[in-house]
Design a protein around this motif. Structure first.
Motif, mmCIF file in Angstrom:
data_model
loop_
_atom_site.group_PDB
_atom_site.id
_atom_site.type_symbol
_atom_site.label_atom_id
_atom_site.label_comp_id
_atom_site.label_asym_id
_atom_site.label_seq_id
_atom_site.Cartn_x
_atom_site.Cartn_y
_atom_site.Cartn_z
ATOM 1 N N TRP A 93 1.329 -5.623 -10.755
ATOM 2 C CA TRP A 93 0.409 -4.601 -11.270
ATOM 3 C C TRP A 93 0.054 -3.589 -10.178
ATOM 4 C CZ3 TRP A 93 -4.624 -3.660 -9.601
ATOM 5 C CH2 TRP A 93 -5.326 -2.707 -10.337
ATOM 6 N N PHE A 94 -0.287 -4.081 -8.998
ATOM 7 C CA PHE A 94 -0.669 -3.202 -7.897
ATOM 8 C C PHE A 94 0.512 -2.329 -7.468
ATOM 9 C CE2 PHE A 94 -2.198 -1.713 -3.899
ATOM 10 C CZ PHE A 94 -3.581 -1.847 -3.910
ATOM 11 N N PHE B 66 -2.752 -3.196 1.817
ATOM 12 C CA PHE B 66 -4.009 -2.899 1.135
ATOM 13 C C PHE B 66 -5.091 -2.491 2.131
ATOM 14 C CE2 PHE B 66 -8.138 -4.321 -0.574
ATOM 15 C CZ PHE B 66 -8.198 -3.523 -1.698
ATOM 16 N N ARG C 128 1.217 0.371 -10.043
ATOM 17 C CA ARG C 128 0.157 1.383 -9.948
ATOM 18 C C ARG C 128 0.401 2.322 -8.762
ATOM 19 N NH1 ARG C 128 -6.114 0.224 -8.632
ATOM 20 N NH2 ARG C 128 -5.229 0.259 -6.563
ATOM 21 N N SER C 129 0.828 1.779 -7.632
ATOM 22 C CA SER C 129 1.104 2.609 -6.456
ATOM 23 C C SER C 129 2.297 3.531 -6.694
ATOM 24 C CB SER C 129 1.372 1.730 -5.229
ATOM 25 O OG SER C 129 0.205 1.039 -4.853
ATOM 26 N N MET D 109 4.639 -4.331 -2.360
ATOM 27 C CA MET D 109 3.986 -5.225 -3.313
ATOM 28 C C MET D 109 5.010 -5.866 -4.257
ATOM 29 S SD MET D 109 0.759 -5.107 -2.590
ATOM 30 C CE MET D 109 -0.471 -4.081 -1.819
ATOM 31 N N TYR E 214 -0.468 -10.122 -10.080
ATOM 32 C CA TYR E 214 -1.359 -9.126 -9.489
ATOM 33 C C TYR E 214 -0.569 -8.139 -8.628
ATOM 34 C CZ TYR E 214 -5.057 -6.908 -6.899
ATOM 35 O OH TYR E 214 -5.871 -5.963 -6.337
ATOM 36 N N ALA F 108 -10.235 -6.611 -5.553
ATOM 37 C CA ALA F 108 -8.845 -6.466 -5.114
ATOM 38 C C ALA F 108 -8.619 -7.170 -3.780
ATOM 39 C CB ALA F 108 -8.487 -4.981 -5.009
ATOM 40 N N ILE G 7 -5.993 -10.211 -3.343
ATOM 41 C CA ILE G 7 -4.850 -10.060 -2.445
ATOM 42 C C ILE G 7 -4.905 -11.048 -1.286
ATOM 43 C CG2 ILE G 7 -5.352 -8.363 -0.635
ATOM 44 C CD1 ILE G 7 -3.115 -6.696 -2.219
#
Length: 198
Positions: A82-83, A25, A86-87, A188, A79, A111, A115
């Protein structure tokens, strides 16, 4: 006390330099140059406070209340999934540095906080592990060890956050962003699976 400080620095760096959700991140935000100062500050403040909490003996409290780690484990895994998704979805539409959408300061700060503090490994590594090793250094030595570990954290997050801009020429190509988004997404999701299974 310099040898103890150096031991803390090396031990701290060995724990935080492994590729993980937080590092991925920070690297990404450094590349897009969006609110990186906040991200680096949050990561450093989180590490420093947790390292010092471990040295002060908070690890014993966490060990006696495993429910806290269990809640963090599930929230953190959700979380990260989800991240990661999304990536991976972002990788379908390659971008460049100039085509990155602007994220709000609030969403980036949120975020970074999630994280940093929803990952149980943060508590295991910084509070329990570093706290235990530090407390083996004696009454005075433990704080020198903690100072070394904190210096490692400050140096690491500053380097990857602000040093990422050196990769800007490479990141001008859409295919590079596609590869980075896939790597971040896989990282992730892998960390989320490890959280749920380990």
């Amino acid at each position: 006390m310099f040898p103890v400080l150096l031991t803390g620095l090396v031990t701290g760096l060995s724990l935080i330099t492994a590729i993980g959700a937080q590092n991925a991140f920070v690297l990404r935000q450094g590349l897009v140059r969006q609110h990186i100062g906040y991200v680096v500050l949050i990561c450093i403040a989180g590490d420093v406070s947790l390292i010092n909490a471990g040295v002060a003996g908070v690890g014993a409290v966490i060990r006696s209340h495993p429910t806290v780690l269990e809640v963090c484990r599930w929230a953190g895994a959700a979380y990260l999934v989800w991240f990661g998704v999304r990536s991976l979805l972002a990788a379908r539409h390659p971008r460049t540095l100039t085509s990155q959408g602007a994220a709000s300061r609030g969403s980036v700060v949120g975020a970074a906080l999630a994280i940093t503090f929803l990952n149980p490994h943060v508590y295991l590594d910084t509070v329990l592990l570093l706290g235990n090793v530090a407390n083996q250094q004696g009454a005075t030595g433990r704080w020198w060890f903690a100072a070394g570990a904190c210096l490692g954290s400050i140096g690491w997050f500053t380097t990857i956050g602000y040093g990422a801009r050196l990769a800007a020429p490479l990141m001008s190509r859409p295919v590079t962003w596609r590869v980075l988004d896939v790597l971040i997404g896989v990282t992730m999701l892998t960390v989320a699976v490890l959280l749920l299974t380990g």
